[in-house]
Design an enzyme around this catalytic site. Structure first.
Site, PDB file in Angstrom:
ATOM      1  N   ILE A 267       4.716  -1.144   3.060  1.00 27.58           N
ATOM      2  CA  ILE A 267       4.432   0.269   2.796  1.00 27.58           C
ATOM      3  C   ILE A 267       5.308   0.729   1.635  1.00 27.58           C
ATOM      4  O   ILE A 267       6.535   0.653   1.702  1.00 27.58           O
ATOM      5  CB  ILE A 267       4.700   1.126   4.048  1.00 27.58           C
ATOM      6  CG1 ILE A 267       3.751   0.729   5.184  1.00 27.58           C
ATOM      7  CG2 ILE A 267       4.573   2.613   3.710  1.00 27.58           C
ATOM      8  CD1 ILE A 267       2.276   0.970   4.897  1.00 27.58           C
ATOM      9  N   LYS A 268       4.655   1.212   0.582  1.00 28.21           N
ATOM     10  CA  LYS A 268       5.390   1.659  -0.605  1.00 28.21           C
ATOM     11  C   LYS A 268       5.789   3.124  -0.465  1.00 28.21           C
ATOM     12  O   LYS A 268       4.961   3.981  -0.155  1.00 28.21           O
ATOM     13  CB  LYS A 268       4.538   1.479  -1.858  1.00 28.21           C
ATOM     14  CG  LYS A 268       4.337   0.032  -2.251  1.00 28.21           C
ATOM     15  CD  LYS A 268       3.447  -0.104  -3.471  1.00 28.21           C
ATOM     16  CE  LYS A 268       4.182   0.186  -4.757  1.00 28.21           C
ATOM     17  NZ  LYS A 268       3.320  -0.087  -5.937  1.00 28.21           N
ATOM     18  N   LEU A 269       7.059   3.366  -0.720  1.00 25.86           N
ATOM     19  CA  LEU A 269       7.622   4.714  -0.665  1.00 25.86           C
ATOM     20  C   LEU A 269       8.424   4.968  -1.935  1.00 25.86           C
ATOM     21  O   LEU A 269       9.099   4.067  -2.442  1.00 25.86           O
ATOM     22  CB  LEU A 269       8.557   4.851   0.541  1.00 25.86           C
ATOM     23  CG  LEU A 269       7.936   4.698   1.933  1.00 25.86           C
ATOM     24  CD1 LEU A 269       9.014   4.331   2.942  1.00 25.86           C
ATOM     25  CD2 LEU A 269       7.245   5.987   2.345  1.00 25.86           C
TER      26      LEU A 269
ATOM     27  N   THR B 213       0.857  -1.188   0.000  1.00 32.08           N
ATOM     28  CA  THR B 213       0.000   0.000   0.000  1.00 32.08           C
ATOM     29  C   THR B 213       0.889   1.232   0.000  1.00 32.08           C
ATOM     30  O   THR B 213       1.821   1.330   0.792  1.00 32.08           O
ATOM     31  CB  THR B 213      -0.936  -0.004   1.227  1.00 32.08           C
ATOM     32  OG1 THR B 213      -1.787  -1.152   1.147  1.00 32.08           O
ATOM     33  CG2 THR B 213      -1.784   1.255   1.283  1.00 32.08           C
TER      34      THR B 213
END
Length: 317
Positions: free
Chosen positions: A125-127, A89
Site C-alpha cells: 500500500i503506497k502512502l 497500489t
C-alpha cells in the site's frame, strides 16, 4: 552478450513502474508499481478501455471514489497475473494528511484484493511520506499490511519511515534531479552535476547507507528516473522501479554494469543518526527547500490526477 537489464538484475530487484501492464511481460520484472497518474495515462489508451468500461459498469451504483478503488484493484489484479512478486497500489493523495482515513482506505484496498483471491503478501500500500502517512504505515504494518512510502525526498522522511517499520520506501531520484537542475539554471553542468554527482542519486545512496549502517530492514527502492545513467549509478540498491521506456533502453544496451551500492561498503559510512520525533521531522523537512516543495507538489499532482480520473469515470456513467 548479456543486456544491461539482465546485468542489473544480478545486483538489484527490477520493478516496472507503469499502469500499462501489457508492456510488462517482455522485461520480466519481479514487482510492479502504479499510481493514479500512471493509471490515468493507461486508461486513455484504447487497449485499456474495455477494462475501464467494465469496471464502471460493474460498480455503476457506487460513489465515484469507490469506482476508482475498484479500477486500481482491477489494474493491480491484471499486473499480478504477469509479475511473480508484488504490486504497489496507492492511497488517494487527498488523504495524505489524515492518518485514520489513510488506514481505513488501506484496509479497504486489501479487502478488495482479498475478494479477488490475492493475499496481502503480494500487495504494497503506497502512502505519501508525510508525518501522517508515516504514522498510518506504523499502524498498518502492525496489522500485517505492508507499506510503500512514496513521495520521499529526504533522509528525514526515510529515517522516520524506517523507524515506523515501513516495508519499503521509494525515494524519487528524478524529481530531486529536476529541482536542483531547475534552480541551478545556467550554472547547471550535466558533466559535473550528473552521473555519480546527481543530487537524486546521492540522496538514495545516503539513505541506503544509513539503513545498512544502522541495520534497518526497510527496503530501499529508487524511483522516478529520468535517465539510464541514474539507474546504473544505483546498481546494487535493494530495488529500482523503472518505466517501460527506460527498461527498453536497458534491454537494448550491452554496456557493462558495475555494482555501485552494497551493504558491506555502507556499514562504514560516515553518517550520523537523525532524530525522528515529530518536531524534528517537521523541522528537517521544512529546512530542506527541495523536499518541502517536491512533497507538496507531488501530493498536488497525484490529487489532481485522481480528480481527472473521477471525471473520466463520471463521463462513462
Amino acid at each position: 552478450m548479456t543486456t544491461a537489464l539482465d546485468q542489473l538484475k544480478q545486483y538489484t530487484t527490477v520493478v516496472a513502474d507503469t499502469g500499462d501492464f501489457q508492456q510488462l511481460a517482455q522485461y520480466k520484472p519481479q514487482d510492479a508499481t502504479t499510481n493514479p497518474s500512471l493509471v490515468l495515462k493507461a486508461v486513455q489508451k484504447d487497449e485499456y478501455k474495455p477494462l475501464l468500461e467494465k469496471t464502471v459498469r460493474d460498480h455503476a451504483s457506487k460513489p465515484v471514489g469507490s469506482i476508482i478503488d475498484n479500477l486500481l484493484i482491477a489494474f493491480g489484479t491484471e499486473i499480478l497475473k504477469i509479475v511473480p512478486g508484488r504490486v504497489s497500489t496507492e492511497v488517494d493523495a487527498r488523504l495524505s494528511f489524515d492518518t485514520k482515513a489513510s488506514i481505513d482506505k488501506a484496509h479497504e484496498l486489501i479487502k478488495m484484493y482479498d475478494a479477488q483471491g490475492i493475499g496481502r503478501e503480494r500487495v504494497l500500500i503506497k502512502l505519501a511520506s508525510t508525518w501522517e502517512g508515516i504514522r498510518a504505515a506504523e499502524v498498518l504494518q502492525k496489522d500485517g499490511i505492508k507499506c510503500n512510502m512514496t513521495l520521499l525526498f529526504s533522509l528525514a522522511q526515510a529515517v522516520a519511515a524506517a523507524e515506523a517499520g515501513a516495508q519499503l520506501i521509494s525515494p524519487f531520484v528524478g524529481r530531486i534531479y529536476d529541482w536542483y537542475k531547475k534552480n541551478a539554471g545556467s550554472n547547471w553542468d550535466e558533466a559535473r552535476d550528473g552521473g555519480a554527482n546527481d543530487p537524486g542519486v546521492q540522496s538514495v545512496r545516503r539513505i541506503y547507507a544509513y539503513y545498512k549502517k544502522f541495520g534497518y530492514p526497510t527496503e530501499v527502492m529508487g524511483a522516478s528516473f529520468r535517465t539510464t545513467s541514474q539507474i546504473l549509478e544505483l546498481a546494487g540498491c535493494d530495488l529500482l522501479t523503472i518505466s517501460p521506456d527506460l527498461l527498453q533502453k536497458l534491454h537494448d544496451s550491452n554496456d557493462r554494469i558495475e555494482r555501485k551500492l552494497s551493504p558491506e561498503a555502507s556499514r562504514n559510512a560516515d553518517i550520523e543518526r537523525v532524530p525522528t520525533d515529530e518536531a524534528s521531522f517537521r523541522f528537517l523537512v521544512n529546512d530542506d527547500a527541495m523536499a518541502t516543495e517536491k512533497l507538496s507538489e507531488g501530493i498536488r499532482v497525484f490529487a489532481a490526477d485522481a480528480i481527472k480520473l473521477e471525471k473520466v469515470i463520471e463521463a462513462l456513467r
